[in-house]
Write a protein that holds these residues in place. Structure first.
Motif, PDB file in Angstrom:
ATOM      1  N   THR A  37      37.123  45.105  41.884  1.00 28.58           N
ATOM      2  CA  THR A  37      37.585  45.112  43.282  1.00 28.58           C
ATOM      3  C   THR A  37      36.612  45.888  44.162  1.00 28.58           C
ATOM      4  OG1 THR A  37      39.866  45.022  42.511  1.00 28.58           O
ATOM      5  CG2 THR A  37      39.524  45.694  44.787  1.00 28.58           C
ATOM      6  N   ALA A  38      36.182  47.047  43.679  1.00 28.83           N
ATOM      7  CA  ALA A  38      35.255  47.872  44.467  1.00 28.83           C
ATOM      8  C   ALA A  38      33.924  47.156  44.678  1.00 28.83           C
ATOM      9  CB  ALA A  38      35.035  49.213  43.774  1.00 28.83           C
ATOM     10  N   PHE A  39      33.398  46.527  43.626  1.00 28.24           N
ATOM     11  CA  PHE A  39      32.139  45.798  43.756  1.00 28.24           C
ATOM     12  C   PHE A  39      32.287  44.621  44.710  1.00 28.24           C
ATOM     13  CE2 PHE A  39      30.641  47.542  39.510  1.00 28.24           C
ATOM     14  CZ  PHE A  39      29.638  48.310  40.059  1.00 28.24           C
ATOM     15  N   GLU A  50      34.381  44.322  47.214  1.00 28.12           N
ATOM     16  CA  GLU A  50      34.475  44.843  48.588  1.00 28.12           C
ATOM     17  C   GLU A  50      33.125  45.300  49.098  1.00 28.12           C
ATOM     18  OE1 GLU A  50      37.449  47.872  48.371  1.00 28.12           O
ATOM     19  OE2 GLU A  50      39.089  46.423  48.266  1.00 28.12           O
ATOM     20  N   GLY A  51      32.269  45.761  48.169  1.00 27.77           N
ATOM     21  CA  GLY A  51      30.945  46.223  48.548  1.00 27.77           C
ATOM     22  C   GLY A  51      29.924  45.107  48.649  1.00 27.77           C
ATOM     23  N   GLY A  52      30.350  43.867  48.408  1.00 23.43           N
ATOM     24  CA  GLY A  52      29.446  42.740  48.525  1.00 23.43           C
ATOM     25  C   GLY A  52      28.561  42.527  47.314  1.00 23.43           C
ATOM     26  N   ARG A  53      28.880  43.161  46.195  1.00 22.21           N
ATOM     27  CA  ARG A  53      28.079  42.998  44.976  1.00 22.21           C
ATOM     28  C   ARG A  53      28.823  42.057  44.035  1.00 22.21           C
ATOM     29  NH1 ARG A  53      25.729  48.302  42.724  1.00 22.21           N
ATOM     30  NH2 ARG A  53      24.450  46.754  41.691  1.00 22.21           N
ATOM     31  N   ASP A  54      28.789  40.777  44.370  1.00 20.79           N
ATOM     32  CA  ASP A  54      29.567  39.775  43.651  1.00 20.79           C
ATOM     33  C   ASP A  54      29.153  39.624  42.190  1.00 20.79           C
ATOM     34  OD1 ASP A  54      31.029  39.286  45.957  1.00 20.79           O
ATOM     35  OD2 ASP A  54      29.654  37.714  46.630  1.00 20.79           O
TER      36      ASP A  54
END
Length: 152
Positions: free
Chosen positions: A68-70, A72-76
């Motif tokens: 989830t954090a990744f 949200e940070g755009g690190r798909d």
């Protein structure tokens, strides 16, 4: 030694032989977490299957939160890796409870403790009854939300 830990080790060997990078790295990570749990505290101990399930569920939760954090940070790419690791771990966990099953367990616990008229003051009493029943099969936050909904 717990049967679940033996199964994890055997599956790790199989994954290594099959050159399954994702599965082998995930199982190595999980086995390391289990070993860390065994040596934590004042005295080393052998974990039971129930303890191993606790470690597995916390590792699965860690992967969900990281994904989830990744995301949200755009690190798909990293989010997909964490989600895939979470799926590997989920294969060793018991089937999760549905919302309806959680609601039924909470309703039964409210009736059992006689907490229906007490409101939110009885939350600890109800959670004390429900928590052992859902251990490893439901997220504690979801259970607490259902208890709040039924008591509040």
């Amino acid at each position: 030694m717990s049967a679940l830990k033996d199964r994890l080790r055997a599956d790790l060997t199989t994954a290594i032989k099959a050159r399954d990078e994702l599965r082998s790295s995930t199982l190595r990570m999980v086995l390391t977490a289990i070993t860390n749990a065994e040596v934590a505290g004042k005295e080393a101990r052998e974990l039971s299957d129930e303890d191993v399930l606790g470690v597995l569920s916390s590792e699965a939760k860690r992967r969900r939160e990281a994904a989830t954090a990744f995301a949200e940070g755009g690190r798909d790419e990293m989010a997909a890796k964490e989600a895939a690791e979470g799926e590997v771990i989920a294969g060793y966990l018991p089937t999760p409870l549905t919302e309806a099953e959680i609601a039924a367990l909470v309703t039964a616990a409210v009736e059992q403790t006689g907490a229906a008229g007490e409101g939110m003051r009885a939350m600890g009493k109800v959670m004390g009854v429900v928590t052992p029943q859902v251990k490893g099969r439901a997220d504690g936050g979801a259970v607490a939300a259902e208890v709040r909904r039924q008591l509040g």
